[in-house]
Design a protein around this motif. Structure first.
Motif, mmCIF file in Angstrom:
data_model
loop_
_atom_site.group_PDB
_atom_site.id
_atom_site.type_symbol
_atom_site.label_atom_id
_atom_site.label_comp_id
_atom_site.label_asym_id
_atom_site.label_seq_id
_atom_site.Cartn_x
_atom_site.Cartn_y
_atom_site.Cartn_z
ATOM 1 N N GLN A 6 0.836 -1.199 0.000
ATOM 2 C CA GLN A 6 0.000 0.000 0.000
ATOM 3 C C GLN A 6 0.866 1.243 0.000
ATOM 4 O O GLN A 6 0.427 2.323 -0.345
ATOM 5 C CB GLN A 6 -0.835 0.059 1.292
ATOM 6 C CG GLN A 6 -1.712 -1.116 1.535
ATOM 7 C CD GLN A 6 -2.258 -1.074 2.958
ATOM 8 O OE1 GLN A 6 -2.912 -0.128 3.364
ATOM 9 N NE2 GLN A 6 -1.966 -2.116 3.713
ATOM 10 N N HIS A 7 2.116 1.047 0.448
ATOM 11 C CA HIS A 7 2.935 2.188 0.792
ATOM 12 C C HIS A 7 3.563 2.855 -0.418
ATOM 13 O O HIS A 7 3.361 4.036 -0.669
ATOM 14 C CB HIS A 7 4.019 1.699 1.759
ATOM 15 C CG HIS A 7 5.042 2.723 2.111
ATOM 16 N ND1 HIS A 7 4.757 4.066 2.173
ATOM 17 C CD2 HIS A 7 6.353 2.598 2.414
ATOM 18 C CE1 HIS A 7 5.849 4.726 2.506
ATOM 19 N NE2 HIS A 7 6.839 3.850 2.652
ATOM 20 N N ARG A 8 4.307 2.063 -1.175
ATOM 21 C CA ARG A 8 5.179 2.717 -2.136
ATOM 22 C C ARG A 8 4.509 3.044 -3.456
ATOM 23 O O ARG A 8 5.053 3.802 -4.245
ATOM 24 C CB ARG A 8 6.432 1.880 -2.344
ATOM 25 C CG ARG A 8 7.304 1.954 -1.104
ATOM 26 C CD ARG A 8 8.693 1.585 -1.420
ATOM 27 N NE ARG A 8 8.729 0.246 -1.957
ATOM 28 C CZ ARG A 8 9.843 -0.445 -2.092
ATOM 29 N NH1 ARG A 8 10.978 0.087 -1.727
ATOM 30 N NH2 ARG A 8 9.820 -1.645 -2.586
ATOM 31 N N ALA A 9 3.327 2.456 -3.672
ATOM 32 C CA ALA A 9 2.640 2.758 -4.923
ATOM 33 C C ALA A 9 2.429 4.258 -5.065
ATOM 34 O O ALA A 9 2.514 4.813 -6.162
ATOM 35 C CB ALA A 9 1.313 2.017 -4.976
ATOM 36 N N VAL A 10 2.185 4.929 -3.944
ATOM 37 C CA VAL A 10 1.891 6.363 -4.015
ATOM 38 C C VAL A 10 3.145 7.194 -4.245
ATOM 39 O O VAL A 10 3.071 8.369 -4.559
ATOM 40 C CB VAL A 10 1.197 6.855 -2.722
ATOM 41 C CG1 VAL A 10 -0.149 6.182 -2.565
ATOM 42 C CG2 VAL A 10 2.063 6.589 -1.490
ATOM 43 N N ASN A 15 -6.684 -8.608 -2.855
ATOM 44 C CA ASN A 15 -5.780 -7.636 -2.221
ATOM 45 C C ASN A 15 -6.001 -6.213 -2.724
ATOM 46 O O ASN A 15 -5.043 -5.526 -3.110
ATOM 47 C CB ASN A 15 -4.324 -8.063 -2.450
ATOM 48 C CG ASN A 15 -3.456 -7.782 -1.231
ATOM 49 O OD1 ASN A 15 -3.933 -7.214 -0.238
ATOM 50 N ND2 ASN A 15 -2.195 -8.161 -1.279
ATOM 51 N N PRO A 16 -7.246 -5.752 -2.759
ATOM 52 C CA PRO A 16 -7.538 -4.439 -3.332
ATOM 53 C C PRO A 16 -6.826 -3.327 -2.557
ATOM 54 O O PRO A 16 -6.687 -3.406 -1.344
ATOM 55 C CB PRO A 16 -9.059 -4.316 -3.211
ATOM 56 C CG PRO A 16 -9.421 -5.251 -2.112
ATOM 57 C CD PRO A 16 -8.445 -6.390 -2.200
ATOM 58 N N GLY A 17 -6.354 -2.341 -3.304
ATOM 59 C CA GLY A 17 -5.672 -1.221 -2.670
ATOM 60 C C GLY A 17 -4.165 -1.378 -2.668
ATOM 61 O O GLY A 17 -3.432 -0.426 -2.419
#
Lengths: 361, 489, 527
Positions: free
Chosen positions: B450-454, B481-483
């Motif tokens: 979830q962290h590094r995608a942004v 595993n949405p998100g």
């Protein structure tokens, strides 16, 4: 030399997996599948077998050949594409399907011959023209037209090594007929060859500054019943015997040597020009495609006349390699090469070997 | 988390009915909604979440945890989840450092813990290929392989916690990657369950030319397209011979160039790392040690390990030594590299002591960079962190033909829990900016979660957008595993 | 969408209107030259006079990605299929035109974009011929290490599209091991850079999902690939093994010993005769079957006798194969030839060559000295020349390259050999070895009384051979690709993971305009 004589070669090419395509300067320049050697030969074969009609459209691909013969270096079947395609051009001529740009070719050939003959006599003092001589110098059309200085330079270099018995051939032609061969005009070639052969057979030796002329006179003339009894040599071959006597006053640091197709691949003369060049150039740089695999300047096969853009692209490919280095000079031994390479030189000096030697004397 | 939390949510799904169906598939003993289990699956090892936990924030766990025993059971479970649009987290070791395996948002999550699927299905010793279930924990697999004279050659610091499925799903890279590649280079084929319950099995061949290599759709997808349940993996024979070398250089530049030239010459070191001079660490701890000057601080050591046939190992060492000599490196002998090898799993334990400190923050940034860009990125990263008062330890590893990766452990202390999180976020932001400015490619060793995608740049976001499009086709209900990796939450 | 039913003329007009600067040809020579690739089934049709039964609508030469993007937009709008074309030397019908399709020749996009010696990388456009790319790298003292026997007649884009392998694949890898990133103009019209020079990014490895896509997902327009220093040293060596199985076992042990030979080639009993034959360029006839039959009939056989023997061998392959089976031990007095080559840094090469030599000798090899190795190196591109001789003699010849892990390799070898034997004369070599397995390269030649029967025999042969390969647990292609000729076996190859391929196809080529039919996807798309 009829079309059918090439049956085996044409058949082999038809089913070949394009194994020489990477060599073809025309194919590389046009990036068109129809003009790689395999496809040109396959088209000729289809026409020969009557599976495809001979039209100006189908015949046009026969003219997409610069006659360099590099493809043959990669052929395990020893197929000679150049003569086969020139024979195909002859078929096109016979069928009236040659290129529109080939119209009035014979007239234009002789007109140019006349004007260049006059030019030659302006260029060189009359005392150099001698009817009878041990060694006759046969100047060629592209030299007279595009590198006129080469003739005087050659005579000066010969003079410097003590060869004073070479005289200019005082004839009616400045061309041994390569253009007729490449145009598929075999009867015109035959006529011209017999004329020249008769004139030149009187000499012991004939030297010429055009590799294609030398190849024609030495190898093609005998096949068309016009053998020359004189020994025909390229200037470079002749001068090679005196290479050690050449004394230069200065030298060039480095220069590329460009193998003219007909001098190199066709006549097998590779070391003589390098030996001579070595008198005036400290480091001879080699192209990645050199000697037997020398890459054409784009000037052969009448390409510069029929497909000038393609011809230029071929020259550019050659000169691009020079441009990637800092080498300021390219040396060759053929006026056609010099003319074509100079058109795409990008500031690099393209110079005839004779001119370079004369300059450094 | 308590079940009361969930009951407060507006429920559209008939939970008891789902529970019953799941129970029927995996058996009552392999399903739990007990807080004991849901709490255990509420957070992974994402430092940011750990910091929140430390500050007293309670993370919501999943509604169910199931432990299927076979791919067929996974298929049943996913069909149930699809039917009721229940979001699913495929779960291995729970050691994700980026929130790849922790529930998020207010939905009723179903965690599929794969660890019961941990058997070696087949071992083809002649071809050196093992067929193994993906729930096996790394170290367990390695030990079983070792017992038969083989090694997988994949040794990340998560060796003792992560599962094979986790590695495959994140395209993990280990400390032996210079020689053996990342896990995707070791994988020959997979079995996976798609969201609709279909089992796909990619056939095994040493290499082939039959279209795209389809397993790559699931490798690295972090569970967003399906669940990898088994894989065929390349093995290596346990080495007969292993040697070490260590060299000291005045600057990072020469150390990197020596390594670059060695790799370019065809040397395949087992381990290649460039790090701070270990003598400096002694001065850290010994108050009487002289304060290191700038030159000492600039020095870097290159630690190398080699394995393989003895004669080849010696040839490789010879090649490396000649490059080192040309670049003015000083030979330190085997000891420093050997010492590092002995403590190679220590790095995994360094972060926790920092994070237990109140208001501290810590994480590990890692960026791929070409050789030409390495020294510049290295210095920029060092300066950017130092100028903000954050502590760092930089290491160059995962050397390949075209470049390396630069790892940067960072840590610091803030005045409050809020500031700690703010500093943590700022540190990542800084790392991202430095990378953008100096040609670094943020992150490729352990996934994005979830962290590094942004934190990705346009290119990286574009690649994840492709994933999202594939996901809409394979997972129309959006349960996998949405998100994660920027997919729709 | 105007639909595919519109007339060719109106479609051409709309193409010229949409892309006025695009080079377009409807020249008869182009429509013939681009009608077929080098699929031997097509060569057989050529023999029967069907040299261009379904010529393309036209041939176009885009000059850059933006032109390609506009071309794709036009094709989607008009429902016209596009066929990416490199050098047209594929052997699986991957670039077969088909009526109404537009051939997209990428060879005007053939620049070496940049060479980064420091990073061991080259970026080049897809249209460059392999030979020319290698030339440019050599100028800088570098090599790509990719030497398929088609090096002179294939493009980088073709390599990437088909997962090509070169002769030094055991050291440098196949093209999918060399490529770091590619630019793709997808069937949607979007431009995708699949990877990064360092760190593939998060999520799936898109490079691995587009490499090998054979134009079914889009155009591969550029690639970034790893390069190596041109080798400073090379060691070549020949070994003999009594039987092919012993040779395979030795290679397995060699590859699993942690060594990386550049060249590994083991010829089976029959192929060895050919590989060992001394024909340098210009020497006497060297057709593959002439040699075999020459061996069988004795070296002194008169040419006409050889020719006769060849005809017999080709028309009754089941007999010929049996004869060769019987004769094999005698034919190959030296047994199976194995060529091993090492190249690169001198110290690494010498150490590996010594270790490799010991390993092979331990495995029962006979030391044949250096010469067979250097002989192979000199003749490394020679084999393809045999094709045209065989075709012009009325025979068909083709190759099939399969692969499996070591445990299945002998079953695969025997299975495919048996399947082919009733239809053609077959021989094989083992090259492209890996620690976990190896590929097998079958060469076969056959003939029939007339072209129609030859074609039927050829089809039956392939069906039997592909079935045998999958039955034995091998892959149906190691490096030639699938194209259209093997497309009907994709389900056997991939099982239900074909679903994943169909997903990729529908995502990146929603209108099935991209080379429909290759890889067994999109066959029902636009013409």
């Amino acid at each position: 030399m009829s079309f059918d004589e090439y049956e085996k070669a044409l058949e082999l090419c038809t089913y070949c997996p394009k194994l020489c395509r990477h060599t073809c300067p025309v194919g590389n320049a046009e990036r068109r599948e129809a003009v790689i050697p395999q496809a040109k030969m396959a088209m000729a074969n289809l026409v020969r077998k009557g599976q495809v009609e001979l039209t100006t459209e189908t015949a046009s691909v026969f003219y997409h050949c610069n006659g360099c013969g590099l493809c043959g270096e990669y052929c395990e079947h020893d197929v000679d594409v150049t003569p086969a395609l020139f024979a195909a051009r002859a078929e096109a001529v016979n069928g009236g399907m040659d290129l529109p740009s080939m119209k009035h070719f014979t007239d234009r050939f002789y007109a140019r011959n006349e004007s260049l003959l006059r030019e030659l006599h302006h260029l060189v003092e009359e005392r150099y023209f001698v009817e009878e001589a041990q060694v006759a110098y046969f100047p060629s059309c592209d030299t007279v037209e595009h590198s006129p200085g080469v003739i005087g330079d050659t005579l000066r270099v010969l003079d410097s090594v003590g060869v004073d018995y070479v005289a200019l051939h005082d004839g009616e032609y400045v061309c041994a007929g390569y253009p007729f061969w490449a145009a598929g005009l075999m009867s015109e070639l035959s006529f011209l060859a017999k004329e020249i052969s008769a004139k030149l057979s009187g000499y012991k030796k004939v030297i010429c500054d055009c590799p294609a002329c030398v190849w024609m006179m030495r190898f093609l003339y005998p096949q068309i019943d016009a053998p020359i009894s004189a020994e025909v040599l390229h200037v470079v071959e002749f001068l090679d015997n005196y290479a050690r006597r050449i004394e230069v006053s200065s030298t060039v640091q480095e220069a590329f040597y460009h193998d003219p197709c007909y001098l190199g691949r066709w006549l097998g003369v590779f070391d003589a020009p390098r030996r001579l060049m070595g008198r005036a150039v400290r480091e001879i740089r080699e192209f990645s495609w050199n000697r037997e695999r020398g890459y054409c300047c784009g000037g052969g096969g009448l390409l510069a006349d029929n497909l000038p853009d393609v011809s230029s692209k071929i020259a550019r490919r050659r000169m691009d390699e020079v441009a990637r280095t800092q080498v300021p000079m390219v040396v060759s031994a053929c006026a056609t090469c010099e003319r074509n390479l100079a058109r795409e030189s990008g500031g690099v000096e393209v110079v005839n070997l004779m001119t370079l030697l004369a300059r450094m004397l | 988390m308590s079940s009361r939390d969930n009951e407060q949510q507006p429920v559209s799904a008939p939970y008891p009915e789902i529970t019953a169906q799941l129970t029927e598939v995996v058996g009552a003993e392999n399903l739990s909604s007990s807080p004991v289990d849901t709490i255990a699956h509420a957070v992974d090892f994402w430092p940011r979440k750990l910091m929140e936990t430390r500050a007293g924030r309670w993370h919501r766990g999943p509604r169910w945890v199931v432990w299927p025993g076979a791919a067929a059971e996974v298929a049943h479970v996913l069909r149930i989840a699809s039917t009721y649009a229940i979001p699913v987290i495929p779960y291995g070791g729970g050691s994700s450092m980026v929130g790849g395996a922790s529930p998020r948002g207010e939905r009723p999550w179903l965690v599929i813990n794969c660890k019961r699927m941990c058997n070696i299905l087949d071992m083809d010793e002649g071809s050196m290929v093992v067929h193994v279930q993906a729930g096996v924990v790394g170290v367990e697999l390695e030990e079983r392989l070792n017992a038969r004279g083989f090694s997988l050659g994949h040794v990340p610091t998560s060796m003792t916690t992560a599962t094979l499925g986790g590695w495959l799903s994140t395209r993990s890279s280990g400390m032996l990657s210079s020689r053996y590649g990342r896990i995707s280079d070791l994988c020959l084929g997979i079995t996976a369950v798609l969201p609709d319950g279909q089992l796909v099995h990619t056939r095994v061949a040493p290499r082939r030319a039959t279209g795209p290599e389809l397993m790559h759709l699931l490798l690295g997808a972090e569970g967003t397209l399906g669940i990898i349940t088994a894989a065929h993996l390349r093995l290596h024979r346990l080495p007969l011979h292993r040697q070490f070398d260590s060299f000291r250089f005045e600057r990072i530049d020469e150390a990197a160039e020596a390594l670059r030239r060695s790799i370019t010459s065809g040397v395949r070191p087992l381990v290649a790392r460039i790090q701070r001079d270990p003598r400096l660490r002694r001065s850290d701890r010994d108050p009487d040690a002289p304060v290191p000057d700038a030159a000492a601080l600039a020095r870097r050591v290159l630690l190398l390990a080699f394995e393989g046939p003895a004669e080849l190992v010696e040839a490789e060492r010879g090649v490396v030594r000649s490059h080192v000599a040309e670049l003015g490196g000083e030979a330190l002998g085997q000891a420093p590299a050997r010492r590092w090898w002995g403590q190679r799993f220590a790095a995994g334990f360094r972060m926790t002591p920092v994070l237990v400190r109140e208001n501290s923050f810590a994480d590990y940034v890692e960026a791929g960079v070409t050789w030409a860009g390495l020294a510049g990125l290295y210095r920029a990263m060092e300066e950017a962190f130092a100028s903000r008062g954050w502590r760092t330890r930089l290491v160059v590893e995962h050397a390949r033909m075209e470049g390396v990766s630069l790892g940067c452990a960072f840590w610091g202390d803030a005045a409050s829990p809020q500031e700690a999180v703010a500093s943590y976020d700022a540190a990542w932001k800084v790392a991202q900016q430095v990378c953008l400015a100096h040609g670094g490619r943020l992150g490729h060793v352990y996934g994005g979660g979830q962290h590094r995608a942004v934190l990705l740049d346009e290119w990286g976001k574009g690649r994840l957008e492709l994933l999202t499009r594939i996901k809409r086709k394979l997972d129309p209900a959006g349960i996998m595993n949405p998100g994660v990796l920027g997919t729709e939450p | 969408m105007t639909g595919p039913s519109t007339s060719p003329d109106s479609r051409l007009a709309s193409l010229r209107e949409a892309l006025p600067t695009l080079r377009v040809s409807v020249h008869v020579a182009d429509r013939i030259a681009y009608a077929r690739d080098l699929w031997p089934g097509g060569q057989l049709e050529k023999l029967a006079g069907r040299f261009a039964p379904e010529p393309p609508l036209c041939v176009v030469w885009p000059t850059d990605r933006s032109e390609l993007v506009r071309l794709v937009a036009w094709a989607r709008e008009r429902g016209t299929a596009l066929v990416p074309f490199g050098a047209g030397s594929g052997v699986c019908g991957g670039t077969t035109a088909g009526a109404g399709k537009v051939i997209v020749d990428l060879k005007l996009m053939d620049s070496v974009v940049r060479i980064e010696p420091q990073n061991n990388l080259v970026r080049a456009q897809a249209g460059i011929l392999g030979w020319h790319l290698e030339d440019r790298l050599n100028e800088e003292g570098l090599t790509l290490g990719h030497f398929p026997s088609s090096l002179m007649c294939s493009t980088l884009g073709g390599y990437l599209a088909t997962r090509s392998a070169g002769q030094c694949s055991s050291m440098y890898g196949k093209i999918e091991d060399m490529v770091v990133s590619m630019e793709v103009v997808a069937g949607t019209g979007e431009v995708i850079e699949t990877g990064r020079d360092m760190g593939g990014g998060l999520g799936p490895d898109w490079t691995q999902l587009f490499v090998g896509s054979e134009g079914a997902l889009g155009f591969i327009t550029e690639g970034t690939l790893k390069v190596h220093p041109a080798p400073e040293h090379r060691v070549m060596h020949g070994y003999g093994f009594e039987r092919v199985s012993a040779g395979c076992e030795a290679i397995r042990r060699l590859m699993q010993a942690g060594l990386r030979p550049a060249v590994v080639r083991l010829y089976d009993e029959f192929d060895s005769v050919l590989a060992r034959s001394g024909a340098e360029k210009g020497s006497e006839a060297d057709s593959l079957l002439e040699r075999i039959t020459g061996q069988v009939k004795g070296r002194g056989a008169l040419p006409w006798l050889k020719r006769r023997a060849m005809q017999v061998a080709l028309s009754r392959p089941e007999i010929a194969n049996r004869v060769v089976d019987e004769l094999a031990p005698m034919v190959s007095a030296d047994g199976c030839l194995c060529v091993i080559g090492w190249e690169g840094d001198r110290r690494m090469v010498d150490a590996q060559a010594r270790l490799g030599h010991e390993e092979l000798m331990r495995s029962g090899a006979r030391d044949l000295g250096e010469e067979p190795g250097w002989h192979w190196l000199r003749r490394r591109y020679a084999v393809s020349y045999k094709q045209s001789k065989l075709f012009t003699s009325g025979a068909f010849v083709d190759t099939m390259e399969v692969a499996s892990t070591w445990n299945r390799l002998m079953d695969l070898y025997e299975g495919v050999r048996k399947a082919i034997a009733p239809f053609a004369f077959v021989m094989a070599h083992f090259s492209h070895a890996y620690p976990e397995g190896c590929s097998i390269y079958f060469s076969f030649a056959g003939s029939a009384s007339d072209p129609v029967e030859a074609r039927m025999r050829y089809e039956r042969l392939w069906s039997a051979a592909l079935a045998a390969a999958t039955r034995a647990g091998g892959t149906i292609s190691h490096h030639h690709g699938v194209g259209r000729s093997k497309a009907h076996f994709m389900t056997e190859e991939h099982g239900n993971s074909m679903l994943l391929l169909r997903t990729l196809k529908s995502t990146f080529d929603p209108d099935t305009i991209m080379n429909p039919g290759v890889l067994g996807v999109g066959a029902s798309g636009a013409p």
